[in-house]
Scaffold this active site. Sequence first.
Site, PDB file in Angstrom:
ATOM      1  N   ASP A 108      -0.198   9.689 -41.021  1.00  0.00           N
ATOM      2  CA  ASP A 108      -0.858   9.709 -42.335  1.00  0.00           C
ATOM      3  C   ASP A 108      -2.568   9.897 -41.969  1.00  0.00           C
ATOM      4  OD1 ASP A 108      -1.370   9.180 -44.974  1.00  0.00           O
ATOM      5  OD2 ASP A 108      -1.517   7.079 -44.745  1.00  0.00           O
ATOM      6  N   ASP A 110      -5.465   8.746 -44.712  1.00  0.00           N
ATOM      7  CA  ASP A 110      -6.235   7.394 -45.025  1.00  0.00           C
ATOM      8  C   ASP A 110      -5.656   6.293 -44.625  1.00  0.00           C
ATOM      9  OD1 ASP A 110      -8.407   8.894 -47.388  1.00  0.00           O
ATOM     10  OD2 ASP A 110      -6.241   9.688 -47.606  1.00  0.00           O
TER      11      ASP A 110
END
Length: 372
Positions: A108, A110
């Site tokens: 991922d 953020d």
Amino acid sequence: MTKHGVVLGPEEAVVAAARHFSFPPPRTGREPCKKLAAQVDLGAAAVTGSWLDSMKASSPRHRLMAPVPGAAADAEHEDWMERHPSALERFDALAAAAKGKQIAVFLDYDGTLSPIVEDPDRAVMTDEMRDAVRGVAARFPTAIVSGRCRDKVFGFVRLAELYYAGSHGMDIRGPTAGADHHAHAKEEEAGKSNGDGDGESVLCQPAREFLPVIEEVHGALVAKVESSIPGAKVENNKFCLSVHFRCVEEKAWGALFEQVRSVLKDHPGLRLTQGRKVLEVRPMIKWDKGKALEFLLQSLGYAERSDVFPIYIGDDRTDEDAFKVLRSRGQGAGILVSKFPKDTTASFSLREPAEVKDFLRRLVAHANTTAT
């Protein structure tokens, strides 16, 4: 063409669908991008009654301010860590489990590669983190799986040798620069290379038909939400929209939700989900980060192999779909990035992006050691 040897041609070239090796009975079959993204079950209805409570629960500030007795909090954390131990502290065990297997890394963005910040446009990753990711990508197939627009997350990461799955995996593209992996030769032998040499082919865009309505709703949300809710920011992620409320006063969260819902009521083909201080507007199709993970494994030629060890690292509830895929396959390791105990299907944990960087560096160092 990249040296990963991943299928970068049209979706017809995608290999057979994922076979689950653990909890469900094994199954085989062909599930190209469009079939994997079949329309969502119309019987699935959004639950709206607890939205405000859920929005509050997504706030780290609420967890920090919660009046939980110290001893009880410590006990809860210890229990959670026993069930989701640190991937750094258990690195040797992870390395032993991956021994002799093909590692693939999925990240991922953020909250995983960059810290969560008030302004989403300033969620930049450090040069040290970029070097760590570059090192991993030089040794293993590596993908960024983000809710962000693919072009935007590429602008943050700036590594052309990665796979990028933006818009929660609804916009997937292969590398545009080479990385040294044996799968390249396998792809050429199998005749699966698209032969264009630039890696620009889009692998999968299952929500392409929703682009016009996404644009329409984006304009409506900007006009209605940003103009009336101070601090609200609507982000166009191409195949989905993000309504950030990190800078919105808590007393206005309910009004913000009602504004968003009022726009969506005229668009039954879209659904509302939630992440960390963000409401997500997404097409109502059966596609998420878990489906994106399955698709990437297919495209890599790993779907039916038992000697694969996928590692997925993420911090958001949207990453849970990918963690569930790994658990159902009985392969690899899901790693949740969180300082606080929370429900997760991940097997391991890391506290913050700094620990993610350390984990990636250890992965590279281990690969260098075993290669010599």
